[in-house]
Design an enzyme around this catalytic site. Structure first.
Site, short mmCIF file in Angstrom:
data_model
loop_
_atom_site.label_atom_id
_atom_site.label_comp_id
_atom_site.label_asym_id
_atom_site.label_seq_id
_atom_site.Cartn_x
_atom_site.Cartn_y
_atom_site.Cartn_z
N ARG A 25 0.83 -1.13 0.05
CA ARG A 25 -0.07 -0.07 -0.04
C ARG A 25 0.87 1.19 0.09
O ARG A 25 0.39 2.32 0.63
CB ARG A 25 -0.93 -0.17 1.16
CG ARG A 25 -2.06 -0.99 1.20
CD ARG A 25 -3.05 -0.99 0.22
NE ARG A 25 -4.00 -1.88 0.14
CZ ARG A 25 -4.09 -2.99 -0.07
NH1 ARG A 25 -3.06 -3.71 -0.66
NH2 ARG A 25 -5.34 -3.73 0.09
N SER A 85 -10.54 -0.66 3.12
CA SER A 85 -9.83 -0.92 4.51
C SER A 85 -9.50 0.50 5.00
O SER A 85 -8.79 1.19 4.26
CB SER A 85 -8.54 -1.66 4.14
OG SER A 85 -8.83 -3.07 3.71
N GLU A 110 -4.55 3.63 6.19
CA GLU A 110 -4.38 3.34 4.70
C GLU A 110 -4.82 4.53 4.28
O GLU A 110 -4.40 5.17 2.97
CB GLU A 110 -4.88 2.10 4.42
CG GLU A 110 -4.72 1.74 3.00
CD GLU A 110 -5.77 0.65 2.25
OE1 GLU A 110 -6.39 1.21 1.56
OE2 GLU A 110 -5.25 -0.34 2.70
N1 EPU Z 1 -10.40 -10.93 10.18
C1 EPU Z 1 -11.32 -11.08 11.39
N2 EPU Z 1 -12.12 -9.86 11.51
C2 EPU Z 1 -12.64 -9.08 10.65
C3 EPU Z 1 -11.96 -9.14 9.49
C4 EPU Z 1 -10.90 -9.84 9.14
O1 EPU Z 1 -11.07 -11.89 12.10
O2 EPU Z 1 -13.50 -8.21 10.82
C5 EPU Z 1 -9.61 -11.80 9.63
C6 EPU Z 1 -10.11 -12.78 8.99
O3 EPU Z 1 -10.84 -13.66 9.20
C7 EPU Z 1 -8.62 -13.44 8.11
C8 EPU Z 1 -7.92 -12.23 8.09
O4 EPU Z 1 -8.41 -11.30 9.22
O5 EPU Z 1 -8.16 -14.42 8.74
C9 EPU Z 1 -7.83 -11.42 6.80
O6 EPU Z 1 -9.01 -10.83 6.45
P1 EPU Z 1 -9.43 -10.44 4.77
O7 EPU Z 1 -9.10 -11.66 3.96
O8 EPU Z 1 -10.78 -10.04 4.80
O9 EPU Z 1 -8.20 -9.56 4.55
P2 EPU Z 1 -7.70 -8.07 5.11
O10 EPU Z 1 -6.17 -8.48 5.66
O11 EPU Z 1 -8.52 -7.60 6.14
C10 EPU Z 1 -6.56 -7.14 3.01
C11 EPU Z 1 -6.79 -5.88 2.27
C12 EPU Z 1 -8.02 -5.75 1.37
C13 EPU Z 1 -8.21 -6.86 0.51
C14 EPU Z 1 -8.14 -8.30 1.42
C15 EPU Z 1 -8.15 -9.48 0.43
C16 EPU Z 1 -5.41 -4.58 3.48
C17 EPU Z 1 -5.36 -2.96 4.38
N3 EPU Z 1 -6.47 -4.76 3.17
O12 EPU Z 1 -7.62 -7.21 3.92
O13 EPU Z 1 -8.20 -4.70 0.63
O14 EPU Z 1 -9.41 -6.92 -0.37
O15 EPU Z 1 -7.03 -8.24 2.14
O16 EPU Z 1 -6.90 -9.57 -0.31
O17 EPU Z 1 -4.25 -4.88 3.33
C18 EPU Z 1 -8.47 -2.12 0.71
O18 EPU Z 1 -7.32 -2.13 0.61
O19 EPU Z 1 -9.57 -1.18 0.79
C19 EPU Z 1 -8.88 -3.74 0.85
C20 EPU Z 1 -10.18 -3.93 0.95
#
Ligand code: EPU
Length: 338
Positions: free
Chosen positions: A163, A237, A333
């Protein structure tokens, strides 16, 4: 045409009702140069926006907001293996993805449905489901706002990170991205490593997915977790996932055995901030008009009528609470304006 004292509500996905002193949309580099040469605006504060999907407006903007609407997708080169496509900064990112998927060009399908424009995508090296824009990036052209010269940035010059790019640091406010060129494959490999994609495809009973089916799976995952900005204001995010030393993560695991992580390199892991925030009790929390999304704790939302300051205040409380609970710092972010 320059508008005066208009609401920026339609121009930011958080739906914050801040005003711009001056506002103009431009659809060509010539028009952009003309505006930037006007004596009236030489010393004015300027804000360049695309889809307004990664900004938090804290106040009215006492300057000139320039919305970049340069359109067009052109083929630069093509051979039997792949193609280089150049897209105008104002092209809606998802429209670009759909163009690629419809023409069977592989590379951006995992980035389906990310809000925003092509020109904004490199700024924060958008990413999802194991793919980042840097993986398909060829080059971009940007206007130097002081010299009004167009400069080319190759991969190295953009200094992409998680990012991150040069446009968030040294080049911040000094360049306006005009177009971006992407290197796409005709016989590409689908990236299905990410658990949620695998799970969704198996629910769809698809074992050997096509490009289009991966795109559909990504759209379905995003729709199930992330709020539609047209219905509930948000900017995806809100925080970045913090990167911490593995040794520290091992300690965290002793206390929270279920803590998830992704490897970054041999020393660091990324801990999902959504998990940290949820475990700290914030998921679904609401304060007046703003809150934490019920399905993804990494997303802050404006239920309507919320201000940038309210979102910022909530974000600060969350940061403090996460730090107190785990000793881990999480950082936004989203770009704060004003
Ligand atoms: N999780 C929780 N609770 C929550 C949200 C997530 O426990 O409320 C846990 C999930 O269970 C999972 C892990 O966190 O084990 C990862 O969650 P998720 O797959 O939703 O991805 P993220 O790491 O929260 C990142 C990106 C997203 C992108 C997703 C999928 C960042 C800041 N965000 O989110 O990007 O869509 O991975 O690759 O890196 C964005 O940047 O706007 C965005 C949506």
């Amino acid at each position: 045409m320059i508008k005066e004292n208009i609401s920026l509500k339609p121009y930011n996905t958080f739906g914050i009702d801040a005003k711009a002193r001056f506002f103009i949309s431009i659809d060509s580099v010539e028009k952009l140069k003309t505006i930037l040469s006007l004596e009236q605006f030489k010393s004015a504060k300027k804000l360049f926006i695309g889809g307004g999907s990664n900004l938090l407006l804290l106040n009215d903007f006492d300057g000139l907001v320039i919305k970049i609407e340069i359109s067009g997708i052109d083929k630069v080169t093509e051979n039997e293996n792949g193609v280089i496509l150049k897209a105008g900064a104002g092209v809606i990112w998802h429209d670009f993805v759909m163009y690629c998927v419809d023409n069977r060009f592989y590379g951006v399908e995992n980035l389906s449905l990310i809000p925003g424009t092509v020109g904004a995508a490199p700024m924060q090296n958008i990413g999802a489901y194991g793919v980042e824009i840097k993986d398909v990036f060829e080059s971009l052209e940007a206007l130097n706002t002081s010299t009004l010269e167009v400069e080319t940035f190759n991969l190295e010059k953009c200094r992409f990170g998680y990012r991150e790019s040069i446009f968030k640091h040294e080049a911040k406010d000094k360049y306006v991205i005009l177009n971006v060129s992407f290197n796409l494959q005709k016989k590409g490999n689908l990236n299905l490593e990410y658990g949620a994609i695998k799970d969704t495809l198996s629910q769809m009973q698809i074992s050997n997915p096509t490009l289009k089916e991966v795109c559909e799976a990504v759209i379905s995952i995003r729709k199930s977790k992330l709020p539609d900005p047209a219905k509930i204001g948000n900017s995806g995010s809100f925080f970045k996932n913090p990167e911490i030393p593995i040794t520290r993560f091992e300690k965290l695991k002793e206390k929270y055995p279920n803590a998830p992580s992704y490897p970054v390199n041999e020393n660091l892991v990324k801990v999902p901030a959504g998990w940290l925030i949820e475990q700290a009790g914030w998921k679904g929390h609401r304060e007046g008009n703003v809150g934490v999304h019920t399905k993804q704790a990494l997303v802050l939302v404006n239920y309507g009528g919320g201000t940038g300051s309210e979102i910022k205040a909530l974000a600060e409380k969350i940061q403090k609470s996460v730090f107190e609970k785990y000793g881990i710092e999480i950082n936004p972010e989203v770009n704060f304006i004003g």
